[in-house]
Motif scaffolding. Structure first.
Motif, PDB file in Angstrom:
ATOM      1  N   ILE A  56     103.139   9.767 -49.315  1.00 61.19           N
ATOM      2  CA  ILE A  56     104.134  11.355 -49.394  1.00 61.19           C
ATOM      3  C   ILE A  56     104.613  11.934 -47.728  1.00 61.19           C
ATOM      4  CG2 ILE A  56     104.285  13.359 -51.374  1.00 61.19           C
ATOM      5  CD1 ILE A  56     104.239  11.241 -52.921  1.00 61.19           C
ATOM      6  N   ALA A  57     103.859  12.041 -47.141  1.00 57.90           N
ATOM      7  CA  ALA A  57     104.176  12.691 -46.260  1.00 57.90           C
ATOM      8  C   ALA A  57     105.072  12.047 -45.670  1.00 57.90           C
ATOM      9  CB  ALA A  57     102.595  12.632 -45.111  1.00 57.90           C
ATOM     10  N   LYS A  58     105.094  10.826 -45.434  1.00 57.65           N
ATOM     11  CA  LYS A  58     105.640  10.109 -44.805  1.00 57.65           C
ATOM     12  C   LYS A  58     107.383  10.477 -45.016  1.00 57.65           C
ATOM     13  CE  LYS A  58     105.363   5.769 -43.011  1.00 57.65           C
ATOM     14  NZ  LYS A  58     104.781   4.179 -42.841  1.00 57.65           N
ATOM     15  N   VAL A  59     106.930   9.952 -46.198  1.00 50.79           N
ATOM     16  CA  VAL A  59     108.932  10.527 -47.293  1.00 50.79           C
ATOM     17  C   VAL A  59     109.257  11.544 -47.197  1.00 50.79           C
ATOM     18  CG1 VAL A  59     109.919   9.688 -49.520  1.00 50.79           C
ATOM     19  CG2 VAL A  59     108.408   7.766 -48.744  1.00 50.79           C
ATOM     20  N   THR A  60     109.064  13.092 -46.963  1.00 50.78           N
ATOM     21  CA  THR A  60     109.060  14.427 -47.443  1.00 50.78           C
ATOM     22  C   THR A  60     108.609  14.636 -45.897  1.00 50.78           C
ATOM     23  OG1 THR A  60     108.893  15.709 -48.702  1.00 50.78           O
ATOM     24  CG2 THR A  60     106.910  15.041 -47.895  1.00 50.78           C
ATOM     25  N   GLY A  61     108.534  13.946 -45.478  1.00 54.52           N
ATOM     26  CA  GLY A  61     107.418  15.198 -44.314  1.00 54.52           C
ATOM     27  C   GLY A  61     109.680  15.352 -42.597  1.00 54.52           C
ATOM     28  N   LYS A  62     110.343  14.351 -42.591  1.00 54.17           N
ATOM     29  CA  LYS A  62     111.357  14.553 -42.119  1.00 54.17           C
ATOM     30  C   LYS A  62     112.196  16.050 -42.819  1.00 54.17           C
ATOM     31  CE  LYS A  62     115.848  12.528 -40.210  1.00 54.17           C
ATOM     32  NZ  LYS A  62     116.500  11.841 -40.203  1.00 54.17           N
ATOM     33  N   ALA A  63     112.160  16.369 -44.191  1.00 56.78           N
ATOM     34  CA  ALA A  63     112.701  16.327 -44.882  1.00 56.78           C
ATOM     35  C   ALA A  63     112.286  18.138 -44.453  1.00 56.78           C
ATOM     36  CB  ALA A  63     112.988  16.517 -46.056  1.00 56.78           C
ATOM     37  N   VAL A  64     110.621  17.776 -44.422  1.00 57.04           N
ATOM     38  CA  VAL A  64     110.158  18.599 -43.742  1.00 57.04           C
ATOM     39  C   VAL A  64     110.070  20.126 -42.668  1.00 57.04           C
ATOM     40  CG1 VAL A  64     107.609  19.974 -44.382  1.00 57.04           C
ATOM     41  CG2 VAL A  64     108.596  18.768 -46.120  1.00 57.04           C
ATOM     42  N   ALA A  65     109.917  19.061 -41.754  1.00 57.62           N
ATOM     43  CA  ALA A  65     109.770  19.375 -40.846  1.00 57.62           C
ATOM     44  C   ALA A  65     111.525  19.717 -39.958  1.00 57.62           C
ATOM     45  CB  ALA A  65     109.922  18.317 -39.817  1.00 57.62           C
ATOM     46  N   THR A  66     111.919  19.426 -40.331  1.00 61.92           N
ATOM     47  CA  THR A  66     113.749  20.049 -40.377  1.00 61.92           C
ATOM     48  C   THR A  66     114.060  20.937 -41.194  1.00 61.92           C
ATOM     49  OG1 THR A  66     113.978  18.513 -41.642  1.00 61.92           O
ATOM     50  CG2 THR A  66     114.076  17.866 -39.562  1.00 61.92           C
ATOM     51  N   ALA A  67     113.546  21.530 -42.353  1.00 63.57           N
ATOM     52  CA  ALA A  67     113.509  22.947 -43.141  1.00 63.57           C
ATOM     53  C   ALA A  67     114.486  23.697 -42.500  1.00 63.57           C
ATOM     54  CB  ALA A  67     112.649  23.233 -44.406  1.00 63.57           C
ATOM     55  N   PHE A  68     113.664  24.343 -41.331  1.00 62.05           N
ATOM     56  CA  PHE A  68     113.837  25.443 -40.538  1.00 62.05           C
ATOM     57  C   PHE A  68     113.974  25.607 -38.698  1.00 62.05           C
ATOM     58  CE2 PHE A  68     111.044  26.456 -44.101  1.00 62.05           C
ATOM     59  CZ  PHE A  68     111.495  27.076 -44.961  1.00 62.05           C
TER      60      PHE A  68
ATOM     61  N   GLY B  56      94.224  20.687 -42.755  1.00 59.53           N
ATOM     62  CA  GLY B  56      94.697  19.399 -43.957  1.00 59.53           C
ATOM     63  C   GLY B  56      95.369  18.366 -43.437  1.00 59.53           C
ATOM     64  N   GLY B  57      95.724  18.504 -41.772  1.00 54.55           N
ATOM     65  CA  GLY B  57      96.612  17.452 -42.036  1.00 54.55           C
ATOM     66  C   GLY B  57      96.184  16.024 -41.908  1.00 54.55           C
ATOM     67  N   CYS B  58      95.505  15.523 -42.361  1.00 55.74           N
ATOM     68  CA  CYS B  58      95.257  13.885 -42.810  1.00 55.74           C
ATOM     69  C   CYS B  58      94.993  13.697 -42.061  1.00 55.74           C
ATOM     70  CB  CYS B  58      95.865  13.851 -44.290  1.00 55.74           C
ATOM     71  SG  CYS B  58      95.445  12.683 -45.704  1.00 55.74           S
ATOM     72  N   THR B  59      96.233  12.099 -42.422  1.00 51.81           N
ATOM     73  CA  THR B  59      96.851  11.544 -41.348  1.00 51.81           C
ATOM     74  C   THR B  59      96.928  11.434 -40.147  1.00 51.81           C
ATOM     75  OG1 THR B  59      98.570  10.306 -42.280  1.00 51.81           O
ATOM     76  CG2 THR B  59      96.213   9.125 -43.237  1.00 51.81           C
ATOM     77  N   GLY B  60      98.010  12.520 -40.035  1.00 48.83           N
ATOM     78  CA  GLY B  60      98.284  13.280 -39.148  1.00 48.83           C
ATOM     79  C   GLY B  60     100.073  12.591 -39.664  1.00 48.83           C
ATOM     80  N   ALA B  61     100.381  11.789 -40.527  1.00 46.76           N
ATOM     81  CA  ALA B  61     101.863  11.630 -41.677  1.00 46.76           C
ATOM     82  C   ALA B  61     102.852  12.552 -40.354  1.00 46.76           C
ATOM     83  CB  ALA B  61     102.195  10.895 -42.830  1.00 46.76           C
ATOM     84  N   MET B  62     102.833  13.739 -41.253  1.00 50.05           N
ATOM     85  CA  MET B  62     103.523  14.811 -41.614  1.00 50.05           C
ATOM     86  C   MET B  62     103.469  15.949 -40.066  1.00 50.05           C
ATOM     87  SD  MET B  62     104.828  17.262 -43.401  1.00 50.05           S
ATOM     88  CE  MET B  62     104.556  16.692 -44.807  1.00 50.05           C
ATOM     89  N   ALA B  63     102.335  15.717 -38.810  1.00 51.15           N
ATOM     90  CA  ALA B  63     102.282  15.735 -37.512  1.00 51.15           C
ATOM     91  C   ALA B  63     103.533  15.472 -37.161  1.00 51.15           C
ATOM     92  CB  ALA B  63     101.188  15.696 -37.074  1.00 51.15           C
ATOM     93  N   TYR B  64     102.711  13.372 -37.142  1.00 47.66           N
ATOM     94  CA  TYR B  64     104.357  13.008 -36.519  1.00 47.66           C
ATOM     95  C   TYR B  64     105.935  12.953 -36.560  1.00 47.66           C
ATOM     96  CZ  TYR B  64     100.263  10.198 -33.929  1.00 47.66           C
ATOM     97  OH  TYR B  64      99.394  10.211 -33.487  1.00 47.66           O
ATOM     98  N   GLU B  65     105.780  13.731 -38.323  1.00 45.51           N
ATOM     99  CA  GLU B  65     107.737  14.405 -38.111  1.00 45.51           C
ATOM    100  C   GLU B  65     107.409  15.519 -37.760  1.00 45.51           C
ATOM    101  OE1 GLU B  65     109.565  11.961 -39.708  1.00 45.51           O
ATOM    102  OE2 GLU B  65     108.026  10.305 -40.474  1.00 45.51           O
ATOM    103  N   PHE B  66     106.955  16.329 -37.450  1.00 43.24           N
ATOM    104  CA  PHE B  66     106.705  17.048 -36.511  1.00 43.24           C
ATOM    105  C   PHE B  66     107.550  17.004 -34.749  1.00 43.24           C
ATOM    106  CE2 PHE B  66     107.267  21.023 -39.819  1.00 43.24           C
ATOM    107  CZ  PHE B  66     106.865  20.664 -40.452  1.00 43.24           C
ATOM    108  N   THR B  67     106.573  16.351 -34.645  1.00 34.28           N
ATOM    109  CA  THR B  67     107.043  16.026 -32.927  1.00 34.28           C
ATOM    110  C   THR B  67     108.375  15.436 -32.994  1.00 34.28           C
ATOM    111  OG1 THR B  67     105.714  14.746 -32.960  1.00 34.28           O
ATOM    112  CG2 THR B  67     104.697  16.465 -32.666  1.00 34.28           C
ATOM    113  N   LYS B  68     108.542  14.509 -33.496  1.00 38.07           N
ATOM    114  CA  LYS B  68     110.023  13.427 -33.529  1.00 38.07           C
ATOM    115  C   LYS B  68     110.915  14.065 -33.655  1.00 38.07           C
ATOM    116  CE  LYS B  68     109.197   9.914 -36.705  1.00 38.07           C
ATOM    117  NZ  LYS B  68     109.567   9.641 -37.734  1.00 38.07           N
TER     118      LYS B  68
END
Ligand code: SAM
Length: 351
Positions: free
Chosen positions: A164-176, A188-200
């Motif tokens: 889920i984090a991979k599918v939704t991460g970009k939309a969240v990371a670029t919202a603001f 609670g960043g789990c596997t880091g999938a969301m974190a990688y979307e933020f650094t990307k």
């Protein structure tokens, strides 16, 4: 009026049959139908059955259900049985190695959410989670007592979050516009999938993923190449241990797991770590009274956790008690909405 309308009947049948469609999707995904047809498109039901070591009768039925649901296409041949191949939807989301694969989450829905939902009536009656009824074990903390007790269940849960984090991460990371933040902590960043979307999405941002030791020790499994040295991992308990210092705290699907008292405990720790200008970014599906997704997700939280989905104004209210104001929300149309609030000054109205 007493006249029966076609669209009313169709809608109610669709709702009654929703669980059959879900289970057909879960079963074909778990049995490997889509991966098989990706490498060998054009197999017929008997060939698929042989590969999956399943009955021909059952496989025919399942493949036809997948066709009806838009997951497979079939090509008829006169005098012979039809040949099957994946649709665009299956190729996009249902292959185990697709970049936006939802297989991990689908597996979690089948193996965890489905048994919990079979006790929904009790969940509604008791107003509490059904983990003990569904899994036969008493559990205080959904993560430490239910998911992280066995390596297999832990990996399954982490895979679910990852997908889920991979599918939704970009939309969240670029919202603001996050350009003023240099450091973030994904609580609670789990596997880091969301974190990688933020650094990307933000070339000057570094992200520390903070999660329980049981999770951090498995994170390598999800990023074996370690291509991004702006993502690091710190192990700890966010209710007990000191949080890493950061300008921006990300809380993706964290607050919905907990009741208000625990949310206040976590937010007060974050507020203590923040100076004015720091921010909290929440990624959750916001209850809006309109779309079924967030309301059904709230039933999921009821059956699975001690938490709930919340409305935009409930989040704003929880955060304002810890000095976070100037809230903004972006509805992403993806799984998660994005919500940001800025730390104004040091206050705490919670006793
Ligand atoms: N943020 C991730 C995402 O959106 O994909 C994962 C969300 S998952 C629902 C909740 C996460 O919180 C899990 O990774 C879990 O291990 C972590 N977690 C739960 N309790 C924790 C605690 N006490 N301290 C640190 N992390 C915790």
């Amino acid at each position: 009026d007493s006249e029966l309308k076609k669209e009313d009947l169709q809608r109610i049948i669709e709702l009654m049959d929703g669980f059959k469609a879900s289970k057909a999707l879960f079963t074909s995904s778990k049995m490997g139908v889509f991966d098989l047809l990706q490498t060998r498109p054009g197999l017929d039901a008997a060939q698929v059955a042989q590969e999956l070591k399943a009955s021909v009768k059952g496989t025919e039925c399942l493949l036809e259900a997948c066709v009806a649901l838009g997951l497979l296409k079939s090509k008829g041949r006169t005098g012979q049985s039809p040949m099957y191949e994946n649709t665009h939807l299956a190729t996009r989301f249902l292959l185990s190695d697709a970049p936006l694969s939802l297989q991990g989450y689908i597996r979690h829905c089948n193996d965890t959410v489905w048994p919990l939902f079979s006790h929904l009536e009790s969940a509604v009656q008791d107003g509490s989670n059904q983990r003990e009824k569904a899994f036969g074990k008493k559990s205080q903390d959904v993560f430490q007592d239910t998911y992280y007790n066995s390596k297999e269940v832990k990996l399954r849960f982490m895979n679910a979050m990852h997908s889920i984090a991979k599918v939704t991460g970009k939309a969240v990371a670029t919202a603001f516009d996050l350009s003023k933040f240099k450091t973030a902590c994904d609580i609670g960043g789990c596997t880091g999938a969301m974190a990688y979307e933020f650094t990307k999405a933000h070339p000057k941002l570094s992200v520390t993923v903070f999660d329980l030791p049981a999770v951090v020790e498995m994170s390598e499994h999800f990023h074996p190449l370690h291509t991004d040295n702006r993502v690091s991992f710190v192990a700890g308990d966010f209710f007990k241990d000191e949080l890493p210092k950061a300008d921006l705290y990300i809380l993706a699907r964290i607050l919905h797991d907990w009741p208000d008292e625990k949310v206040h405990l976590l937010l007060s720790k974050i507020a203590d770590a923040c100076t004015p200008g720091c921010a909290v970014l929440i990624a959750e599906t916001m209850l809006d009274g309109q779309t079924p997704y967030s309301a059904l997700q709230s039933l999921n939280m009821l059956a699975q956790t001690d938490g709930t989905e919340r409305t935009e104004s409930q989040y704003a209210d929880l955060l304002s008690k810890h000095g976070f104001r100037e809230t903004r929300v972006v509805h992403t149309w993806n799984f998660l909405d994005a919500f940001i609030a800025i730390k104004i000054k040091r206050i705490c109205l919670i006793a």
